[in-house]
Design an enzyme around this catalytic site. Structure first.
Site, short mmCIF file in Angstrom:
data_model
loop_
_atom_site.label_atom_id
_atom_site.label_comp_id
_atom_site.label_asym_id
_atom_site.label_seq_id
_atom_site.Cartn_x
_atom_site.Cartn_y
_atom_site.Cartn_z
CG HIS A 1 -3.81 -3.06 3.06
ND1 HIS A 1 -2.75 -2.73 3.87
CD2 HIS A 1 -4.30 -1.89 2.57
CE1 HIS A 1 -2.61 -1.41 3.90
NE2 HIS A 1 -3.54 -0.87 3.12
CD GLU B 1 -1.65 -5.75 5.31
OE1 GLU B 1 -1.40 -6.10 4.14
OE2 GLU B 1 -2.09 -4.62 5.58
CB CYS C 1 -1.02 -0.02 1.14
SG CYS C 1 -2.33 1.19 0.86
#
Ligand code: MN
Length: 237
Positions: free
Chosen positions: A213, A215, A106
């Protein structure tokens, strides 16, 4: 020995906190690495020490990059993080020079691009022809793991080797994006409106950036863990 992964963290100048969301740490651990948090307010002279110590560097998400760092004035940039910007830009330059595995998420993909001389779109929604893809929740609250748009992956890319798929569903929490690419970077995934969603460095064993993202997704969308596994494996040397 498991690879030691340094994760950059946010610096909240209002409160003095150095902080990171837990899911970056969990993703690295799940992928087989040992996560460490790098405080962003340390002198840039220590970057060599960090790079000698760590086997890989993960650039985490966060605030907008100061427009002055890519030769622009603040237009639609909302909030910036001094110290962290300067520290991460030097970290990227030296990590690329040393061919240290680098994974940028990001804000990270934007820092990677700016460090290599690239520029940013300060507000995607102000680029009139680019309004039809849902890049940012805006007023709408969505869970981290929820995909809001697809990306199309270039088949001649490391990213394609990782996912073995041309189309990938991704979440999206960004209002800025890459404009001109930095030196050595190629775009490897795009949203349907043309926004660059992933890059890699052509002369580097593992230097990958993504605008989404992963994660925040891997717990629900298991395929997103592949990015962290590829990064951790590359960090084994
Ligand atoms: Mn997006």
């Amino acid at each position: 020995m498991k690879p030691k992964i340094g994760i950059t963290s946010a610096y909240r100048w209002e409160t003095g906190y150095c902080m990171i969301r837990d899911f970056y740490v969990k993703a690295i651990e799940k992928a087989g690495g040992v996560p460490f948090i790098i405080p962003p307010i340390i002198s840039v002279e220590e970057i060599e020490t960090f790079l000698d110590f760590f086997d890989g560097i993960l650039l985490s998400g966060g605030l907008d990059v100061q427009p002055g760092l890519y030769g622009d004035r603040p237009g639609f940039t909302t909030k910036v993080g001094p110290f962290r910007d300067e520290f991460e830009i030097e970290l990227v330059k030296k990590a690329v020079e040393k061919r240290k595995p680098l994974f940028a998420i990001c804000r990270g993909i934007q820092v990677l691009n700016v460090a290599l001389g690239g520029t940013l779109i300060q507000e995607i929604q102000k680029v009139s022809s680019l309004k039809h893809t849902w890049h940012s929740g805006g007023e709408v609250e969505v869970p981290w793991w929820m995909p809001t748009h697809d990306v199309e992956i270039d088949q001649n890319s490391l990213l394609y080797k990782i996912f073995q798929s041309k189309i990938l569903k991704v979440n999206s929490f960004h209002h800025q994006a890459i404009k001109n690419l930095g030196k050595g970077l190629i775009a490897t995934a795009f949203a349907s409106d043309g926004i660059i969603e992933a890059v890699e460095h052509i002369k580097h064993p593992f230097c990958v950036g993504v605008q989404w993202h992963p994660e925040g997704m891997f717990d629900v969308h298991k395929e997103q863990l592949k990015l962290f596994e590829a990064f951790v494996n590359a960090s084994k040397g």
